[in-house]
Design a protein around this motif. Structure first.
Motif, short mmCIF file in Angstrom:
data_model
loop_
_atom_site.label_atom_id
_atom_site.label_comp_id
_atom_site.label_asym_id
_atom_site.label_seq_id
_atom_site.Cartn_x
_atom_site.Cartn_y
_atom_site.Cartn_z
N VAL A 16 0.87 -1.17 0.00
CA VAL A 16 0.00 0.00 0.00
C VAL A 16 0.90 1.22 0.00
O VAL A 16 1.66 1.45 0.95
CB VAL A 16 -0.94 0.02 1.21
CG1 VAL A 16 -1.84 1.25 1.16
CG2 VAL A 16 -1.80 -1.24 1.24
N THR A 17 0.84 2.02 -1.07
CA THR A 17 1.82 3.08 -1.28
C THR A 17 1.29 4.48 -0.99
O THR A 17 2.04 5.45 -1.02
CB THR A 17 2.33 3.05 -2.74
OG1 THR A 17 1.22 3.22 -3.63
CG2 THR A 17 3.00 1.72 -3.04
N GLY A 18 0.00 4.62 -0.70
CA GLY A 18 -0.55 5.94 -0.42
C GLY A 18 -2.06 5.88 -0.35
O GLY A 18 -2.68 4.82 -0.47
N LYS A 19 -2.66 7.05 -0.18
CA LYS A 19 -4.11 7.14 -0.11
C LYS A 19 -4.57 8.42 -0.80
O LYS A 19 -4.01 9.49 -0.56
CB LYS A 19 -4.57 7.15 1.36
CG LYS A 19 -6.07 7.08 1.55
CD LYS A 19 -6.43 7.00 3.03
CE LYS A 19 -7.93 6.89 3.26
NZ LYS A 19 -8.27 6.81 4.70
N ARG A 20 -5.57 8.29 -1.66
CA ARG A 20 -6.08 9.44 -2.39
C ARG A 20 -7.07 10.22 -1.52
O ARG A 20 -7.56 9.74 -0.49
CB ARG A 20 -6.78 8.99 -3.68
CG ARG A 20 -5.91 8.21 -4.62
CD ARG A 20 -6.44 8.09 -6.03
NE ARG A 20 -7.87 7.81 -6.13
CZ ARG A 20 -8.49 7.46 -7.26
NH1 ARG A 20 -7.77 7.32 -8.37
NH2 ARG A 20 -9.79 7.22 -7.30
N ASN A 21 -7.37 11.43 -1.96
CA ASN A 21 -8.31 12.27 -1.22
C ASN A 21 -9.71 11.68 -1.17
O ASN A 21 -10.48 11.98 -0.26
CB ASN A 21 -8.36 13.67 -1.84
CG ASN A 21 -7.07 14.44 -1.66
OD1 ASN A 21 -6.33 14.19 -0.70
ND2 ASN A 21 -6.79 15.38 -2.55
N ASP A 22 -10.04 10.83 -2.16
CA ASP A 22 -11.38 10.22 -2.18
C ASP A 22 -11.47 8.97 -1.32
O ASP A 22 -12.50 8.30 -1.29
CB ASP A 22 -11.81 9.92 -3.61
CG ASP A 22 -10.89 8.93 -4.32
OD1 ASP A 22 -9.95 8.40 -3.68
OD2 ASP A 22 -11.10 8.69 -5.53
N GLY A 23 -10.37 8.64 -0.63
CA GLY A 23 -10.40 7.49 0.28
C GLY A 23 -9.83 6.21 -0.30
O GLY A 23 -9.56 5.26 0.44
N TYR A 24 -9.66 6.14 -1.63
CA TYR A 24 -9.09 4.94 -2.24
C TYR A 24 -7.60 4.85 -1.92
O TYR A 24 -6.89 5.87 -1.96
CB TYR A 24 -9.26 4.97 -3.76
CG TYR A 24 -10.62 4.52 -4.23
CD1 TYR A 24 -10.89 3.16 -4.39
CD2 TYR A 24 -11.62 5.43 -4.54
CE1 TYR A 24 -12.13 2.73 -4.84
CE2 TYR A 24 -12.87 5.02 -4.97
CZ TYR A 24 -13.12 3.66 -5.13
OH TYR A 24 -14.34 3.25 -5.55
N HIS A 25 -7.14 3.65 -1.62
CA HIS A 25 -5.72 3.42 -1.36
C HIS A 25 -4.98 3.09 -2.65
O HIS A 25 -5.50 2.39 -3.52
CB HIS A 25 -5.54 2.29 -0.36
CG HIS A 25 -5.88 2.67 1.05
ND1 HIS A 25 -7.17 2.67 1.52
CD2 HIS A 25 -5.09 3.09 2.08
CE1 HIS A 25 -7.17 3.05 2.79
NE2 HIS A 25 -5.94 3.32 3.15
N LEU A 26 -3.77 3.58 -2.76
CA LEU A 26 -2.88 3.27 -3.88
C LEU A 26 -2.08 2.03 -3.52
O LEU A 26 -1.68 1.85 -2.36
CB LEU A 26 -1.96 4.45 -4.17
CG LEU A 26 -2.65 5.77 -4.50
CD1 LEU A 26 -1.64 6.91 -4.57
CD2 LEU A 26 -3.43 5.67 -5.81
N LEU A 27 -1.83 1.19 -4.51
CA LEU A 27 -1.16 -0.07 -4.22
C LEU A 27 -0.21 -0.49 -5.34
O LEU A 27 -0.24 0.04 -6.45
CB LEU A 27 -2.20 -1.16 -3.98
CG LEU A 27 -3.22 -1.45 -5.10
CD1 LEU A 27 -2.68 -2.44 -6.11
CD2 LEU A 27 -4.52 -1.95 -4.51
N GLU A 28 0.61 -1.43 -4.99
CA GLU A 28 1.45 -2.14 -5.95
C GLU A 28 1.34 -3.61 -5.59
O GLU A 28 1.56 -3.99 -4.44
CB GLU A 28 2.91 -1.67 -5.83
CG GLU A 28 3.87 -2.43 -6.75
CD GLU A 28 5.32 -2.14 -6.41
OE1 GLU A 28 6.06 -1.75 -7.32
OE2 GLU A 28 5.70 -2.33 -5.25
N SER A 29 0.97 -4.44 -6.56
CA SER A 29 0.72 -5.84 -6.24
C SER A 29 1.00 -6.74 -7.44
O SER A 29 0.74 -6.37 -8.59
CB SER A 29 -0.75 -6.03 -5.80
OG SER A 29 -0.99 -7.38 -5.42
N LEU A 30 1.55 -7.91 -7.15
CA LEU A 30 1.71 -8.97 -8.15
C LEU A 30 0.59 -9.97 -7.96
O LEU A 30 0.42 -10.54 -6.88
CB LEU A 30 3.07 -9.65 -7.99
CG LEU A 30 3.34 -10.89 -8.84
CD1 LEU A 30 3.14 -10.62 -10.32
CD2 LEU A 30 4.74 -11.43 -8.58
#
Length: 284
Positions: A16-30
């Motif tokens: 989990v690399t961050g969180k947007r203002n709209d509440g969605y989390h940013l990710l990196e995943s295989l």
């Protein structure tokens, strides 16, 4: 009539690399798709209906809230179709288990009805529609080993991905994604840009060992039994890596040999007959 296989989705790592203002989390995943999952059958009907069968059918809940049912209505609206469909969902995957069962079902419905209703949307268009249903739907539409980023909408396929075997274990509980994320502290660790292409299974396992699932620690706060699941997998002969998938509570073990994965499944099920245990191939 069209029948589609909605394979389980496993996050071999999830940063989990961050969180947007709209509440969605940013990710990196295989992400990979083992050869085990739900089965979707669609045929034309006067209206859109959903029938659920299979070992986990009683845990599905409201038809109106089911992602497969929502996917059908969304595609009908976006595609301007006047047709209906009779959908049968054979539910073989545990519910709210971190292995994308609902998203895979939605993706299978979108693909199948796109053909049945002769709408003709491209895979990219279906992915845009699917994202409105959930962040995992686009990658389930893709259905092959891939790197996910953004909120799940950025998908990069992998070259020369190895075949291996996987053991899936769920302790018979559902881990609420919202509850797990509420316990999350976003890591400041540097993540990997490696796409894991062109590796042998053993090389893949070694590379994955340096990765992590950032939701594993918060999931343990929500469902401590996950620790026992991971321990049971790690002690199995031939297991190279044990980790949780998604937001849990399903965990997995990675094996080179099919026989080792099958033996591990039998051993864990014998000791924990109330757990859901399944060995499957990951064959790109």
């Amino acid at each position: 009539m069209i029948t589609a296989f909605a394979r389980s989705k496993v996050n071999l790592f999830l940063h989990v690399t961050g969180k947007r203002n709209d509440g969605y989390h940013l990710l990196e995943s295989l992400v990979v798709f083992p050869e085990w999952g739900d089965r979707i059958t669609v045929k034309k009907g006067k209206s859109i209906t959903l029938e659920v069968t299979g070992p986990f059918s009683q845990l599905i809940g409201s038809t109106e809230e089911n992602l497969a049912f929502k996917a059908a209505h969304l595609l009908k609206r976006e595609g301007g179709s006047n047709e209906g469909a009779r959908i049968v969902l054979e539910k073989n995957l545990p519910v709210a288990a971190g292995i994308g069962g609902g998203s895979a079902d939605a993706a299978a419905v979108l693909k199948s009805l796109n053909v049945l209703w002769n709408i003709g949307f491209s895979n990219n268009r279906l992915g845009q529609i699917g994202l409105a249903l959930g962040a995992d739907v686009p990658v389930c539409l893709y259905g092959k080993p891939a790197m996910m980023s953004g909120i799940g909408e950025q998908i990069s396929g992998l070259r020369e991905f190895p075949k291996f075997n996987i053991l899936l274990v769920n302790p018979g509980i559902s881990a609420s994604t919202g509850d797990v994320f509420s316990q999350l502290t976003i890591s400041e660790k540097i993540t990997s840009s490696d796409d894991f292409s062109g590796r042998t299974a053993r090389e893949l396992f070694i590379g994955l060992a340096a990765m992590r699932n950032d939701l594993e620690a918060p999931a343990l706060e929500v469902a401590p039994v996950i620790d026992a699941v991971l321990s049971s997998i790690k002690e199995q002969k031939g297991c190279h890596l044990a980790r949780m998938s998604g937001s849990g509570a399903t965990c997995f073990g990675l094996f080179e040999e099919e026989e080792a994965a099958e033996m591990a499944a039998r051993d864990i099920l014998e000791r924990h007959p109330d757990w859901w245990v399944q060995a499957a191939a990951v064959d790109p």
